[in-house]
Design a protein around this motif. Structure first.
Motif, PDB file in Angstrom:
ATOM      1  N   LEU A 264       3.368   9.228 -24.171  1.00  0.00           N
ATOM      2  CA  LEU A 264       4.464   8.453 -23.598  1.00  0.00           C
ATOM      3  C   LEU A 264       5.449   8.023 -24.671  1.00  0.00           C
ATOM      4  O   LEU A 264       6.668   8.066 -24.469  1.00  0.00           O
ATOM      5  N   ASN A 265       4.929   7.620 -25.808  1.00  0.00           N
ATOM      6  CA  ASN A 265       5.773   7.259 -26.948  1.00  0.00           C
ATOM      7  C   ASN A 265       6.649   8.442 -27.340  1.00  0.00           C
ATOM      8  O   ASN A 265       7.876   8.318 -27.513  1.00  0.00           O
ATOM      9  N   ARG A 266       6.027   9.607 -27.436  1.00  0.00           N
ATOM     10  CA  ARG A 266       6.761  10.809 -27.828  1.00  0.00           C
ATOM     11  C   ARG A 266       7.805  11.194 -26.781  1.00  0.00           C
ATOM     12  O   ARG A 266       8.939  11.539 -27.118  1.00  0.00           O
ATOM     13  N   PHE A 267       7.402  11.140 -25.496  1.00  0.00           N
ATOM     14  CA  PHE A 267       8.344  11.504 -24.422  1.00  0.00           C
ATOM     15  C   PHE A 267       9.590  10.634 -24.449  1.00  0.00           C
ATOM     16  O   PHE A 267      10.718  11.120 -24.290  1.00  0.00           O
ATOM     17  N   MET A 268       9.402   9.321 -24.621  1.00  0.00           N
ATOM     18  CA  MET A 268      10.551   8.411 -24.606  1.00  0.00           C
ATOM     19  C   MET A 268      11.431   8.625 -25.824  1.00  0.00           C
ATOM     20  O   MET A 268      12.660   8.615 -25.727  1.00  0.00           O
ATOM     21  N   SER A 269      10.818   8.853 -26.978  1.00  0.00           N
ATOM     22  CA  SER A 269      11.611   9.056 -28.194  1.00  0.00           C
ATOM     23  C   SER A 269      12.378  10.372 -28.136  1.00  0.00           C
ATOM     24  O   SER A 269      13.442  10.510 -28.747  1.00  0.00           O
ATOM     25  N   GLU A 270      11.851  11.366 -27.380  1.00  0.00           N
ATOM     26  CA  GLU A 270      12.514  12.665 -27.238  1.00  0.00           C
ATOM     27  C   GLU A 270      13.350  12.747 -25.959  1.00  0.00           C
ATOM     28  O   GLU A 270      13.869  13.812 -25.625  1.00  0.00           O
ATOM     29  N   SER A 271      13.452  11.613 -25.216  1.00  0.00           N
ATOM     30  CA  SER A 271      14.240  11.521 -23.975  1.00  0.00           C
ATOM     31  C   SER A 271      13.752  12.484 -22.886  1.00  0.00           C
ATOM     32  O   SER A 271      14.529  12.925 -22.040  1.00  0.00           O
ATOM     33  N   LYS A 272      12.482  12.795 -22.886  1.00  0.00           N
ATOM     34  CA  LYS A 272      11.914  13.634 -21.829  1.00  0.00           C
ATOM     35  C   LYS A 272      11.621  12.822 -20.569  1.00  0.00           C
ATOM     36  O   LYS A 272      11.531  13.366 -19.471  1.00  0.00           O
ATOM     37  N   ILE A 273      11.440  11.515 -20.744  1.00  0.00           N
ATOM     38  CA  ILE A 273      11.351  10.588 -19.623  1.00  0.00           C
ATOM     39  C   ILE A 273      12.223   9.388 -19.963  1.00  0.00           C
ATOM     40  O   ILE A 273      12.482   9.117 -21.136  1.00  0.00           O
ATOM     41  N   PRO A 274      12.711   8.671 -18.952  1.00  0.00           N
ATOM     42  CA  PRO A 274      13.539   7.494 -19.249  1.00  0.00           C
ATOM     43  C   PRO A 274      12.701   6.357 -19.819  1.00  0.00           C
ATOM     44  O   PRO A 274      11.473   6.336 -19.681  1.00  0.00           O
ATOM     45  N   ARG A 275      13.371   5.436 -20.447  1.00  0.00           N
ATOM     46  CA  ARG A 275      12.699   4.224 -20.909  1.00  0.00           C
ATOM     47  C   ARG A 275      12.295   3.408 -19.682  1.00  0.00           C
ATOM     48  O   ARG A 275      13.137   3.077 -18.845  1.00  0.00           O
ATOM     49  N   LEU A 276      11.024   3.132 -19.545  1.00  0.00           N
ATOM     50  CA  LEU A 276      10.543   2.316 -18.435  1.00  0.00           C
ATOM     51  C   LEU A 276       9.355   1.500 -18.908  1.00  0.00           C
ATOM     52  O   LEU A 276       8.796   1.741 -19.982  1.00  0.00           O
ATOM     53  N   LYS A 277       8.972   0.530 -18.078  1.00  0.00           N
ATOM     54  CA  LYS A 277       7.863  -0.323 -18.450  1.00  0.00           C
ATOM     55  C   LYS A 277       6.538   0.428 -18.310  1.00  0.00           C
ATOM     56  O   LYS A 277       6.311   1.138 -17.328  1.00  0.00           O
ATOM     57  N   VAL A 278       5.697   0.255 -19.332  1.00  0.00           N
ATOM     58  CA  VAL A 278       4.352   0.831 -19.320  1.00  0.00           C
ATOM     59  C   VAL A 278       3.375  -0.324 -19.500  1.00  0.00           C
ATOM     60  O   VAL A 278       3.433  -1.049 -20.497  1.00  0.00           O
ATOM     61  N   PHE A 279       2.503  -0.506 -18.521  1.00  0.00           N
ATOM     62  CA  PHE A 279       1.514  -1.583 -18.586  1.00  0.00           C
ATOM     63  C   PHE A 279       0.137  -1.001 -18.890  1.00  0.00           C
ATOM     64  O   PHE A 279      -0.336  -0.101 -18.181  1.00  0.00           O
TER      65      PHE A 279
END
Length: 467
Positions: A264-279
């Motif tokens: 998830l960290n990698r996806f967000m940093s590479e813009s593969k998924i939007p920034r969203l809340k992860v609990f």
């Protein structure tokens, strides 16, 4: 030389790992796990097949509850000897056992209240198998073992722990029994991991054994490439967000949660998924994630380099660790799509049940399974396509999207299991195939026979063999 092995768990099933080894001078257990399949949980309550006081030692391969979760009962019933484990396993087991004891207490209280309301009785409804205090009695017994260093277990048995690459601190265990200057070596795979996976180093190979005990959780299949699976994960997240739903991931607190955070960290940093809340809604997973930062020597090269550069795979914007019950409940009122990672991985207890109640009947949400679901567990019922499931005493229609990504499993697939076996230079006298459902174990046995021409068998529950 008189050596006997008895299979007291993980015999033609996946949980409850427990192997009793008897020599002329020693009685010891390799693993002491809890049964998690609903149909087999009654075995957790049964008296041990051997008097706990008579055991010389217990050796623990790793800190998953199906491998160490019966230790508090063993100690409660009289065992007081050493429990050998790696340092990371011992530290994580202290958390997982205390949590298991707490869950045992909570589940017993909840069932008692529910059964009184329903006017029905069951065999073991009202008392916990053990408590959190019982679990703490195990902690002083841990004896720390380093990888690749032979240690004395008793007068006639030594042990060497090898990195199994499954979860943090996990080990394959090599036992050497000596009698009249003759040696017999028994290698226990424990749960094996996969090569070239994030965070952990690859499994170590063992080059010689007279007998091998090998797991077979995924012994009948080949995992999808992890990079392809990670793209599917990103797609599932994006599709669910577009529908306006939540992504609910039942996840094991140890390893699976940390792997997910890595991606998830990698996806967000590479813009593969939007920034969203992860609990991360699991106090145990939160505590275990902190332990991961203490043992950088266990990281693979990529993760070690990440940490060396001053960053962490387990920290990113939008990540929330919810320790408190009030914070956990607050997630239920989140208005925007989010990712919820909660235990337990097979949906057998813990906070995941409340998130399932809130999402399983929502067509816009996704319930995503990233680990093995044992027969009879709630997770298995859902992944097998149940139209309605019982959660916390009430029935809910399954309308959410149900997805599985088995490539994220920490268990080796068939090619990887065979790769590990190829490390043995000499033909063993027999291979015992365990920790798998019957059809899966039989498939691996066939593969072992065809590949190596070795004798292999899947022991039955409580079956004994003279080695």
């Amino acid at each position: 030389m008189s050596i006997e092995i008895q299979f007291l768990g993980a015999a033609q099933n996946v949980t409850g790992s427990r192997y009793l080894l008897k020599t002329a001078q020693t009685h010891l257990l390799v693993d002491c796990g809890l049964y998690q399949e609903h149909r087999l949980q009654e075995r957790n309550w049964q008296p041990f097949d051997i008097s706990p006081e008579s055991l010389s030692a217990v050796l623990i391969s790793h800190a998953h509850i199906d491998h160490c979760g019966l230790l508090p009962k063993l100690v409660k019933d009289g065992f007081s000897g050493p429990v050998f484990a790696t340092e990371a396993t011992a530290e994580i087991a202290r958390i997982s056992l205390a949590d298991a004891g707490k869950l045992q207490e909570e589940d017993a209280a909840f069932k008692k209240k529910r059964h009184e309301h329903e006017g029905r009785k069951t065999r073991y409804p009202e008392i916990p198998l053990y408590t959190a205090e019982d679990a703490k009695a195990v902690f002083p017994l841990f004896n720390i073992v380093e990888y690749s260093r032979e240690i004395p277990v008793s007068a006639d048995v030594t042990a060497t722990f090898h990195n199994a690459g499954h979860v943090f601190g996990s080990a394959s265990i090599e036992l050497r029994v000596t009698e009249n200057n003759q040696h017999t070596v028994i290698a226990f795979s424990g749960d094996l991991g996969n090569w070239n996976r994030p965070i952990l180093k690859n499994p170590d190979l063992i080059d010689q054994a007279d007998y091998i005990v090998i797991e077979s959780t995924y012994g009948d299949r080949t995992h999808e490439d992890i990079n392809e699976a990670s793209l599917k994960l990103a797609n599932i997240i994006n599709q669910t967000i577009q529908r306006g739903g939540n992504i609910v991931i039942p996840s094991f607190a140890l390893e699976r949660t940390q792997d997910l955070l890595y991606f998830l960290n990698r996806f967000m940093s590479e813009s593969k998924i939007p920034r969203l809340k992860v609990f991360v809604d699991s106090p145990m997973a939160i505590s275990i994630t902190k332990i991961f930062t203490k043992y950088p020597e266990l990281y693979d090269r990529e993760t070690a380099g990440w940490v060396k550069n001053g960053s962490s795979p387990f920290e990113f914007e939008g990540l929330y660790f919810t320790n408190k019950v009030a914070d956990s409940k607050a997630i239920l009122s989140e208005k925007t799509p989010c990712i919820i990672i909660a235990g337990s991985g097979m949906c057998t207890g813990g906070r995941i049940k409340h998130h399932l109640v809130n999402n399983i009947s929502r067509p816009e949400s996704t319930i995503l399974f990233v680990g093995f679901q044992a027969t009879g567990t709630l997770g298995r019922l859902i992944t097998d396509g149940a139209k309605e499931v019982r959660i916390l005493g009430q029935y809910y229609p399954v309308r959410a999207h149900i997805k599985e990504l088995r490539a994220f499993s920490a268990h080796a697939d068939q090619p990887t299991l065979l790769r590990w076996l190829k490390g043995f230079k000499n033909k063993p006298k027999r291979v015992f195939v365990t920790h798998g459902e019957p059809e899966t174990s039989e498939t691996l046995i066939k593969a072992i026979t065809e590949t190596f021409n070795w004798e292999a068998t899947a022991p039955e529950y409580q079956e004994k063999f003279n080695l």
